[in-house]
Motif scaffolding. Sequence first.
Motif, PDB file in Angstrom:
ATOM      1  N   GLY A  48       0.823  -1.207   0.000  1.00 17.49           N
ATOM      2  CA  GLY A  48       0.000   0.000   0.000  1.00 17.49           C
ATOM      3  C   GLY A  48       0.858   1.259   0.000  1.00 17.49           C
ATOM      4  N   VAL A  49       1.948   1.222   0.753  1.00 19.65           N
ATOM      5  CA  VAL A  49       2.884   2.346   0.765  1.00 19.65           C
ATOM      6  C   VAL A  49       3.468   2.539  -0.621  1.00 19.65           C
ATOM      7  CG1 VAL A  49       5.073   3.196   1.685  1.00 19.65           C
ATOM      8  CG2 VAL A  49       3.441   2.063   3.206  1.00 19.65           C
ATOM      9  N   MET A  50       3.875   1.438  -1.273  1.00 15.28           N
ATOM     10  CA  MET A  50       4.445   1.528  -2.607  1.00 15.28           C
ATOM     11  C   MET A  50       3.439   2.092  -3.602  1.00 15.28           C
ATOM     12  SD  MET A  50       6.212  -1.395  -5.018  1.00 15.28           S
ATOM     13  CE  MET A  50       4.834  -1.641  -6.151  1.00 15.28           C
ATOM     14  N   ALA A  51       2.177   1.695  -3.470  1.00 10.57           N
ATOM     15  CA  ALA A  51       1.139   2.208  -4.360  1.00 10.57           C
ATOM     16  C   ALA A  51       1.008   3.719  -4.215  1.00 10.57           C
ATOM     17  CB  ALA A  51      -0.190   1.528  -4.057  1.00 10.57           C
ATOM     18  N   ARG A  52       1.006   4.196  -2.987  1.00 15.28           N
ATOM     19  CA  ARG A  52       0.874   5.639  -2.763  1.00 15.28           C
ATOM     20  C   ARG A  52       2.128   6.394  -3.209  1.00 15.28           C
ATOM     21  NH1 ARG A  52      -1.658   3.236   1.618  1.00 15.28           N
ATOM     22  NH2 ARG A  52       0.151   3.434   2.981  1.00 15.28           N
ATOM     23  N   GLN A  53       3.310   5.802  -2.981  1.00 14.39           N
ATOM     24  CA  GLN A  53       4.547   6.416  -3.461  1.00 14.39           C
ATOM     25  C   GLN A  53       4.514   6.565  -4.983  1.00 14.39           C
ATOM     26  OE1 GLN A  53       7.249   3.487  -1.940  1.00 14.39           O
ATOM     27  NE2 GLN A  53       7.881   4.735  -0.189  1.00 14.39           N
ATOM     28  N   SER A  54       4.033   5.527  -5.651  1.00 11.20           N
ATOM     29  CA  SER A  54       3.986   5.527  -7.114  1.00 11.20           C
ATOM     30  C   SER A  54       3.029   6.592  -7.619  1.00 11.20           C
ATOM     31  CB  SER A  54       3.566   4.145  -7.619  1.00 11.20           C
ATOM     32  OG  SER A  54       4.476   3.153  -7.191  1.00 11.20           O
ATOM     33  N   ARG A  55       1.909   6.763  -6.921  1.00 12.38           N
ATOM     34  CA  ARG A  55       0.942   7.785  -7.336  1.00 12.38           C
ATOM     35  C   ARG A  55       1.537   9.177  -7.184  1.00 12.38           C
ATOM     36  NH1 ARG A  55      -3.184   7.511 -10.805  1.00 12.38           N
ATOM     37  NH2 ARG A  55      -4.138   9.556 -10.793  1.00 12.38           N
ATOM     38  N   MET A 189       8.312   6.510 -16.986  1.00 15.08           N
ATOM     39  CA  MET A 189       7.769   5.213 -16.582  1.00 15.08           C
ATOM     40  C   MET A 189       8.249   4.857 -15.181  1.00 15.08           C
ATOM     41  SD  MET A 189      10.109   2.268 -18.505  1.00 15.08           S
ATOM     42  CE  MET A 189       9.432   0.920 -17.523  1.00 15.08           C
ATOM     43  N   TYR A 190       7.518   3.962 -14.546  1.00 12.67           N
ATOM     44  CA  TYR A 190       8.011   3.285 -13.352  1.00 12.67           C
ATOM     45  C   TYR A 190       7.488   1.857 -13.389  1.00 12.67           C
ATOM     46  CZ  TYR A 190       3.556   3.124 -10.767  1.00 12.67           C
ATOM     47  OH  TYR A 190       2.281   2.844 -10.376  1.00 12.67           O
ATOM     48  N   GLU A 191       8.179   0.972 -12.683  1.00  3.86           N
ATOM     49  CA  GLU A 191       7.737  -0.407 -12.531  1.00  3.86           C
ATOM     50  C   GLU A 191       8.201  -0.942 -11.191  1.00  3.86           C
ATOM     51  OE1 GLU A 191       5.744  -2.256 -14.339  1.00  3.86           O
ATOM     52  OE2 GLU A 191       5.538  -0.700 -15.871  1.00  3.86           O
ATOM     53  N   GLY A 192       7.481  -1.952 -10.703  1.00  4.95           N
ATOM     54  CA  GLY A 192       7.957  -2.683  -9.550  1.00  4.95           C
ATOM     55  C   GLY A 192       9.215  -3.450  -9.920  1.00  4.95           C
ATOM     56  N   TYR A 215       4.814  -8.839 -13.930  1.00  2.01           N
ATOM     57  CA  TYR A 215       6.194  -9.289 -13.831  1.00  2.01           C
ATOM     58  C   TYR A 215       7.078  -8.141 -13.355  1.00  2.01           C
ATOM     59  CZ  TYR A 215       4.166 -12.882 -16.809  1.00  2.01           C
ATOM     60  OH  TYR A 215       3.356 -13.860 -17.319  1.00  2.01           O
ATOM     61  N   VAL A 216       7.705  -8.320 -12.211  1.00  8.10           N
ATOM     62  CA  VAL A 216       8.622  -7.286 -11.738  1.00  8.10           C
ATOM     63  C   VAL A 216       9.878  -7.318 -12.598  1.00  8.10           C
ATOM     64  CG1 VAL A 216       7.721  -7.321  -9.384  1.00  8.10           C
ATOM     65  CG2 VAL A 216       9.622  -8.818  -9.982  1.00  8.10           C
ATOM     66  N   ARG A 217      10.534  -6.171 -12.714  1.00  7.56           N
ATOM     67  CA  ARG A 217      11.697  -6.026 -13.588  1.00  7.56           C
ATOM     68  C   ARG A 217      12.935  -5.675 -12.767  1.00  7.56           C
ATOM     69  NH1 ARG A 217       9.056  -8.319 -17.855  1.00  7.56           N
ATOM     70  NH2 ARG A 217       7.217  -7.107 -18.464  1.00  7.56           N
ATOM     71  N   THR A 218      14.088  -5.871 -13.368  1.00  9.90           N
ATOM     72  CA  THR A 218      15.312  -5.422 -12.720  1.00  9.90           C
ATOM     73  C   THR A 218      15.505  -3.933 -13.001  1.00  9.90           C
ATOM     74  OG1 THR A 218      16.763  -5.837 -14.618  1.00  9.90           O
ATOM     75  CG2 THR A 218      16.328  -7.702 -13.133  1.00  9.90           C
ATOM     76  N   VAL A 219      16.287  -3.291 -12.158  1.00  3.25           N
ATOM     77  CA  VAL A 219      16.569  -1.876 -12.371  1.00  3.25           C
ATOM     78  C   VAL A 219      17.314  -1.678 -13.687  1.00  3.25           C
ATOM     79  CG1 VAL A 219      17.856   0.109 -11.485  1.00  3.25           C
ATOM     80  CG2 VAL A 219      16.515  -1.308  -9.912  1.00  3.25           C
ATOM     81  N   ASP A 220      18.207  -2.594 -14.020  1.00  2.00           N
ATOM     82  CA  ASP A 220      18.945  -2.487 -15.281  1.00  2.00           C
ATOM     83  C   ASP A 220      17.998  -2.556 -16.484  1.00  2.00           C
ATOM     84  OD1 ASP A 220      21.411  -2.142 -14.116  1.00  2.00           O
ATOM     85  OD2 ASP A 220      22.001  -4.248 -14.262  1.00  2.00           O
ATOM     86  N   GLN A 221      16.947  -3.356 -16.382  1.00  3.56           N
ATOM     87  CA  GLN A 221      15.976  -3.411 -17.469  1.00  3.56           C
ATOM     88  C   GLN A 221      15.267  -2.074 -17.641  1.00  3.56           C
ATOM     89  OE1 GLN A 221      13.819  -6.942 -16.106  1.00  3.56           O
ATOM     90  NE2 GLN A 221      14.373  -8.003 -18.007  1.00  3.56           N
ATOM     91  N   ALA A 255       9.463   0.282  -6.166  1.00  7.49           N
ATOM     92  CA  ALA A 255       9.152   0.743  -7.525  1.00  7.49           C
ATOM     93  C   ALA A 255      10.210   1.775  -7.936  1.00  7.49           C
ATOM     94  CB  ALA A 255       7.760   1.363  -7.585  1.00  7.49           C
ATOM     95  N   TRP A 256      10.771   1.578  -9.118  1.00  6.88           N
ATOM     96  CA  TRP A 256      11.786   2.495  -9.640  1.00  6.88           C
ATOM     97  C   TRP A 256      11.274   3.108 -10.942  1.00  6.88           C
ATOM     98  CZ3 TRP A 256      17.498   2.487  -8.590  1.00  6.88           C
ATOM     99  CH2 TRP A 256      17.802   1.916  -7.342  1.00  6.88           C
ATOM    100  N   GLY A 257      11.684   4.350 -11.186  1.00 11.00           N
ATOM    101  CA  GLY A 257      11.256   4.995 -12.405  1.00 11.00           C
ATOM    102  C   GLY A 257      12.145   6.155 -12.769  1.00 11.00           C
ATOM    103  N   GLY A 258      11.792   6.795 -13.892  1.00  7.04           N
ATOM    104  CA  GLY A 258      12.567   7.935 -14.336  1.00  7.04           C
ATOM    105  C   GLY A 258      11.846   8.679 -15.444  1.00  7.04           C
TER     106      GLY A 258
END
Length: 263
Positions: A48-55, A189-192, A215-221, A255-258
């Motif tokens: 839930g924290v990750m969901a709110r961070q992503s928003r 974009m961001y992804e888990g 499907y979660v991704r690696t940071v390098d991906q 979740a990482w993004g840029g």
Amino acid sequence: MVRETDRLIRTDVPHSARIWNYWLGGQDFYEVDRIAGESGTSVFPDIGVMARQSRRFLIRVVRYIAAEAGIRQFLDIGTGLPTMQNTHEVAQGVAPESKIVYVDNDPLVLAHARALLVNTTDEGVTALIEADFHDPDQIIIEARNILNFNKPVAVLFMGVLGHARTWDDVLRITGTLIDAIPSGSYFAMYEGTTEDSRLVRLQEYYAKTGAVPYYVRTVDQIREVFKNLELVEPGVVPVNRWHIDGTEIEDESAAWGGVGRKL
């Protein structure tokens, strides 16, 4: 193409957009989604924290692209269920003339979006097209009816590419859209990610529920998607570390993004 009216909203199978709405603290979900959401929380208590961070990441990204980069056209792919401070509300709050095109193909999302995702200004445009993100060429064709692809466009993929069937699909989809937008455009974009093993276990759990796989991704991906773009500082980072505005005080997000600019 199968349209919304040809498909039924399944209330007996958990759905990713509705589960996500539950984690965000929304109200647009069914009992089966609540049960799945609570089960997921038992696997990953911080989801839930990750969901709110992503928003909040989405809100900061749109505000930056509109206010700092001066972009007035947004293509938000994989809209999800509307919540507070959606893309058009943030963008038109900065620049009333902003045009926003949302893209989704889920019947429940489409029903809610048509009711709730409406202009906040007289000058702006807020539109919704029904399309599958696996078909970027169709998205481009339909978006061109509303957006001017001779001028910069911001393309957003916020937490939806985890539903792509393969990583090659992710590169094909994002590459097609990046190729279609002109120089000076932005891509975000961001992804888990696999940075948190609990999120990996959650992915494995939901694969057994009947919900659409994620499907979660690696940071390098994730960084690979930006390889031909000029990354906005601080680059690809946990979403609660991107342009911190003083509200992000939680531990590092899974979740990482840029945000990247097309040269």
